[in-house]
Design a protein around this motif. Structure first.
Motif, mmCIF file in Angstrom:
data_model
loop_
_atom_site.group_PDB
_atom_site.id
_atom_site.type_symbol
_atom_site.label_atom_id
_atom_site.label_comp_id
_atom_site.label_asym_id
_atom_site.label_seq_id
_atom_site.Cartn_x
_atom_site.Cartn_y
_atom_site.Cartn_z
ATOM 1 N N CYS A 51 0.810 -1.400 0.046
ATOM 2 C CA CYS A 51 -0.102 0.054 -0.025
ATOM 3 C C CYS A 51 0.963 1.089 -0.095
ATOM 4 O O CYS A 51 0.687 2.083 -0.889
ATOM 5 N N GLU A 52 1.799 1.490 1.196
ATOM 6 C CA GLU A 52 2.545 2.882 0.982
ATOM 7 C C GLU A 52 3.460 2.871 0.151
ATOM 8 O O GLU A 52 3.540 3.977 -0.767
ATOM 9 N N ALA A 53 4.208 1.950 -0.468
ATOM 10 C CA ALA A 53 5.081 1.786 -1.454
ATOM 11 C C ALA A 53 4.315 2.275 -2.824
ATOM 12 O O ALA A 53 4.632 3.127 -3.614
ATOM 13 N N VAL A 54 3.044 1.484 -3.094
ATOM 14 C CA VAL A 54 2.350 1.930 -4.104
ATOM 15 C C VAL A 54 2.070 3.229 -4.092
ATOM 16 O O VAL A 54 2.101 3.804 -5.291
ATOM 17 N N LEU A 55 1.480 3.803 -3.214
ATOM 18 C CA LEU A 55 1.045 5.184 -2.979
ATOM 19 C C LEU A 55 2.147 6.109 -3.375
ATOM 20 O O LEU A 55 1.970 6.897 -4.111
ATOM 21 N N ARG A 56 3.086 5.706 -2.632
ATOM 22 C CA ARG A 56 4.429 7.101 -2.744
ATOM 23 C C ARG A 56 5.073 6.793 -4.113
ATOM 24 O O ARG A 56 5.177 7.799 -4.776
#
Length: 258
Positions: free
Chosen positions: A111-116
């Motif tokens: 989630c966080e890596a995909v978002l960032r």
């Protein structure tokens, strides 16, 4: 020349994307944790397809790793036109049998890596009015089971949402939702692939070919096999309790500890 950045690029679906895009003449930026394996992969792709393949070792479960890839995506001197967010992993065991630390690392990668990384790549794509973002999710997004399914559901929802917001911008988005694919994913999660029926397995090269075809057709979600399309349709229209019971029986055949 088009530049494509692929996370989780040394095996499975990520490696299949790397081969397919290299064959199409793309310059590659390959991201994974294992630097030695990255360099072998880059050398093989460069020799086979006569293309440049840059390596970027990074652990996307760590802030420093995500930040390194963000910086590469924002580099104005080496523009990335295609981003493939493929890195991911799974856990064996029920929710309370998996540590919160391990579950949090999964959310960081899925989630966080995909978002960032998407946030880092898209502004320049929008400015050029051209670019592609492929976020690898799973059919598990439609058949919830623990943190893995929940994180992949987030990937699908996030991708659909930004695709609507940026409609007409020249940037296209795709959530790729395969079922079981013959990769290293299951062994790394401590699962036995031999427990799943042979008909359930998909070839990563075919998965990638279908994803790119769906992307070219303007689709936002790609489920790359008729059998899994049917499974997702059943999941959406079957009463939750009934579907959960059937899904649990199937899962236990695959992994008796679950």
């Amino acid at each position: 020349m088009t530049t494509s950045l692929i996370t989780g690029a040394t095996s499975g679906i990520g490696a299949a994307f790397a081969r397919r895009l290299a064959a199409a003449g793309h310059r590659l930026v390959l991201v994974a944790r294992d630097e030695e394996r990255l360099r072998r992969t880059a050398a093989e792709l460069g020799a086979r397809y006569n293309t440049a393949a840059e390596v970027l070792p990074a652990d996307l479960a760590e802030d420093d790793g995500i930040a390194a890839v963000e910086a590469r995506l924002r580099d104005p001197g080496a523009r990335v036109q295609v981003l493939v967010n493929n890195a991911g992993f799974g856990h064996r065991g029920r929710f309370l049998e998996t540590s919160v630390t391990d579950e949090s690392r999964m959310l960081k990668v899925h989630c966080e890596a995909v978002l960032r990384l998407t946030s880092a790549a898209v502004p320049a794509m929008r400015e050029r009015r051209h670019g592609f973002v492929i976020n690898v999710a799973s059919t598990a997004a439609f058949m919830p089971r623990g943190t893995y399914g929940a994180s992949k559901a987030w990937v699908v929802s996030f991708t659909e949402g930004i695709a609507r917001e940026l409609d007409g911008s020249g940037v296209r988005f795709l959530a790729l939702c395969p079922g079981l694919v013959r990769t290293e994913f299951h062994e790394r999660a401590g699962m036995d692939p031999g427990k799943a029926p042979s008909w359930a397995w998909l070839n990563p090269n075919k998965v990638v070919a279908t994803a790119l075809r769906d992307l070219s057709r303007g689709r936002t979600v790609s489920i790359p096999d008729p059998r899994y399309k049917l499974a997702v349709a059943l999941a959406r229209h079957t009463p939750p309790a009934l579907f959960a019971a059937a899904s649990q029986r199937t899962t236990r055949r695959y992994d008796p500890k679950l």
